[in-house]
Design a protein around this motif. Structure first.
Motif, short mmCIF file in Angstrom:
data_model
loop_
_atom_site.label_atom_id
_atom_site.label_comp_id
_atom_site.label_asym_id
_atom_site.label_seq_id
_atom_site.Cartn_x
_atom_site.Cartn_y
_atom_site.Cartn_z
N GLU A 1 13.57 14.99 -6.00
CA GLU A 1 12.63 15.36 -7.06
C GLU A 1 11.21 14.92 -6.71
O GLU A 1 10.24 15.62 -7.03
N ASP A 2 11.07 13.75 -6.05
CA ASP A 2 9.76 13.30 -5.61
C ASP A 2 9.15 14.27 -4.60
O ASP A 2 7.93 14.49 -4.58
N ALA A 3 10.01 14.85 -3.76
CA ALA A 3 9.54 15.71 -2.68
C ALA A 3 9.22 17.13 -3.14
O ALA A 3 8.44 17.83 -2.48
N SER A 4 9.79 17.57 -4.24
CA SER A 4 9.65 18.95 -4.67
C SER A 4 8.19 19.37 -4.85
O SER A 4 7.77 20.42 -4.33
N PRO A 5 7.36 18.61 -5.57
CA PRO A 5 5.95 19.03 -5.70
C PRO A 5 5.20 18.98 -4.37
O PRO A 5 4.25 19.75 -4.18
N LEU A 6 5.61 18.12 -3.46
CA LEU A 6 4.97 18.05 -2.14
C LEU A 6 5.28 19.32 -1.34
O LEU A 6 4.42 19.87 -0.66
N TRP A 7 6.54 19.78 -1.43
CA TRP A 7 6.93 21.02 -0.75
C TRP A 7 6.15 22.21 -1.32
O TRP A 7 5.70 23.08 -0.58
N SER B 1 3.62 9.08 -0.02
CA SER B 1 3.53 10.50 -0.37
C SER B 1 2.80 11.32 0.68
O SER B 1 3.26 12.39 1.09
N ASP B 2 1.62 10.87 1.13
CA ASP B 2 0.85 11.65 2.10
C ASP B 2 1.60 11.82 3.41
O ASP B 2 1.58 12.90 4.01
N LEU B 3 2.24 10.77 3.87
CA LEU B 3 3.01 10.86 5.12
C LEU B 3 4.19 11.79 4.94
O LEU B 3 4.48 12.63 5.81
N THR B 4 4.90 11.68 3.82
CA THR B 4 6.02 12.57 3.54
C THR B 4 5.55 14.02 3.53
O THR B 4 6.18 14.91 4.11
N ALA B 5 4.43 14.28 2.87
CA ALA B 5 3.92 15.65 2.79
C ALA B 5 3.56 16.20 4.16
O ALA B 5 3.82 17.37 4.46
N SER B 6 2.99 15.36 5.02
CA SER B 6 2.63 15.83 6.36
C SER B 6 3.88 16.12 7.19
O SER B 6 3.90 17.06 7.99
N ILE B 7 4.93 15.34 7.00
CA ILE B 7 6.20 15.60 7.68
C ILE B 7 6.78 16.92 7.19
O ILE B 7 7.29 17.73 7.98
N LEU B 8 6.71 17.17 5.89
CA LEU B 8 7.21 18.43 5.35
C LEU B 8 6.40 19.61 5.88
O LEU B 8 6.96 20.68 6.17
N ALA B 9 5.09 19.44 6.04
CA ALA B 9 4.28 20.50 6.63
C ALA B 9 4.69 20.76 8.07
O ALA B 9 4.75 21.92 8.52
N HIS B 10 4.97 19.70 8.81
CA HIS B 10 5.45 19.83 10.19
C HIS B 10 6.76 20.61 10.23
O HIS B 10 6.91 21.56 11.00
N ALA C 1 0.83 -1.21 0.00
CA ALA C 1 0.00 0.00 0.00
C ALA C 1 0.86 1.26 0.00
O ALA C 1 0.67 2.17 -0.80
N CYS C 2 1.84 1.32 0.91
CA CYS C 2 2.71 2.50 0.98
C CYS C 2 3.62 2.61 -0.23
O CYS C 2 4.02 3.72 -0.62
N CYS C 3 3.95 1.47 -0.84
CA CYS C 3 4.84 1.48 -2.00
C CYS C 3 4.20 2.15 -3.21
O CYS C 3 4.91 2.62 -4.11
N ARG C 4 2.88 2.24 -3.24
CA ARG C 4 2.21 2.85 -4.38
C ARG C 4 2.67 4.29 -4.62
O ARG C 4 2.73 4.74 -5.77
N THR C 5 2.97 5.01 -3.54
CA THR C 5 3.33 6.42 -3.68
C THR C 5 4.65 6.73 -2.98
O THR C 5 4.88 7.86 -2.56
N VAL C 6 5.51 5.75 -2.83
CA VAL C 6 6.73 5.92 -2.03
C VAL C 6 7.60 7.06 -2.57
O VAL C 6 7.73 7.26 -3.79
N VAL C 7 8.17 7.85 -1.66
CA VAL C 7 9.03 8.99 -2.00
C VAL C 7 10.47 8.61 -1.69
O VAL C 7 10.79 8.28 -0.55
#
Length: 299
Positions: free
Chosen positions: A73-79, A175-184, A63-69
């Motif tokens: 470059e993967d993180a740039s659009p999330l930031w 991706s969602d978890l990475t994005a929330s960490i970046l927001a933190h 499940a997590c592998c579907r959007t793994v960061v």
């Protein structure tokens, strides 16, 4: 940036572990591994085994592998999504070239965002023991690096004596978890850069981490693209509603919010106090109150 289970049947998170972060020794309990993202235990069936990400024994579920960061470059659009959220719904930054008494989008945009492995992240933590990071004695997933410069002039990323040099995030997370960490971590960066929060008078840990967790929670709620409802699937690709089905992206996002809400440590305590303040006065007034009183409003 670590949790308890809930008996509320409405949460529907029973497939996922009741902890968002664990120590590394807990990730590999004997030969039973846990997903680095959602911390589900690895099934015994060969077809459902987790995927090794070649980083200190860590692995991710299907499940997590579907959007793994895994890359910067993967993180740039999330930031960019995080900055959009700070500028739009939260109204904490401006796109103007300068913001006397505030923080600009350019200041946050110029901060390098690096996706790093477990060893690199912990090496940086040891170099800055006083830094704010998403975790303490538990496994760290994010870190905001800064430098204090005595007598320095205001720079493009600093408020005179503080410069945010980088935001680090652990690789191999969905991706969602990475994005929330970046927001933190963006919240920590914003506080470091804002003139209302002087370097020599830092906020109490519970207050700053509570604010950072509040922003991460709000971002998971309102800062990400809506998820089209999916049907859970089993590891062989067939539709399944059984206990061994693969969680949908919507369910994973729900779980990441659940972890923030139910954390029993200082992060969770701070979040719940911050959430009460946010409910009564909104984010901007809450931050102004905290800047004045270095604490949350009384209940």
């Amino acid at each position: 940036h670590v949790q308890s289970s809930s008996s509320n049947s409405n949460t529907r998170v029973t497939l996922l572990s009741d902890t968002q972060r664990t120590t590394m020794s807990e990730e590999c309990m004997g030969d039973i591994r846990r997903c680095a993202g959602c911390h589900r235990f690895e099934p015994r069936a060969p077809a459902k085994r987790f995927i090794d990400i070649n980083d200190n024994g860590r692995c991710v579920c299907l499940a997590c592998c579907r959007t793994v960061v895994t890359t910067n470059e993967d993180a740039s659009p999330l930031w960019d999504k995080v900055l959009d959220f700070f500028e739009g719904p939260l109204g904490l930054i401006t796109s103007e070239a300068s913001a006397p008494g505030g923080v600009t989008r350019r200041q946050l945009k110029d901060i390098p965002v690096l996706i790093v492995g477990h060893e690199a992240l912990n090496e940086n933590i040891s170099k800055q023991p006083g830094s704010n990071h998403a975790g303490s004695t538990l496994m760290t997933r994010g870190l905001c690096l800064s430098e204090h410069r005595r007598g320095g002039r205001r720079g493009k990323q600093g408020t005179g004596d503080v410069e945010v040099t980088a935001v680090l995030c652990l690789s191999g997370l969905p991706s969602d978890l990475t994005a929330s960490i970046l927001a933190h971590e963006a919240t920590h960066a914003w506080i470091k850069l804002h003139p209302n929060f002087p370097y020599n008078d830092p906020l109490p840990l519970k207050v700053e981490e509570g604010l950072a967790q509040l922003v991460a929670f709000l971002f998971l709620n309102d800062g990400l693209d809506a998820i089209v409802e999916e049907t859970p699937t089993s590891a062989d690709g067939e539709d399944s509603n059984g206990s061994d089905s693969i969680p949908t992206n919507a369910r994973l996002r729900q779980y990441f919010r659940f972890c923030i809400e139910t954390d029993e440590g200082v992060y969770g305590e701070g979040f719940r106090l911050a959430a009460r303040g946010y409910a009564s006065m909104g984010i901007q007034e809450l931050l102004y109150y905290v800047a004045l009183h270095r604490d949350f409003p009384p209940l």
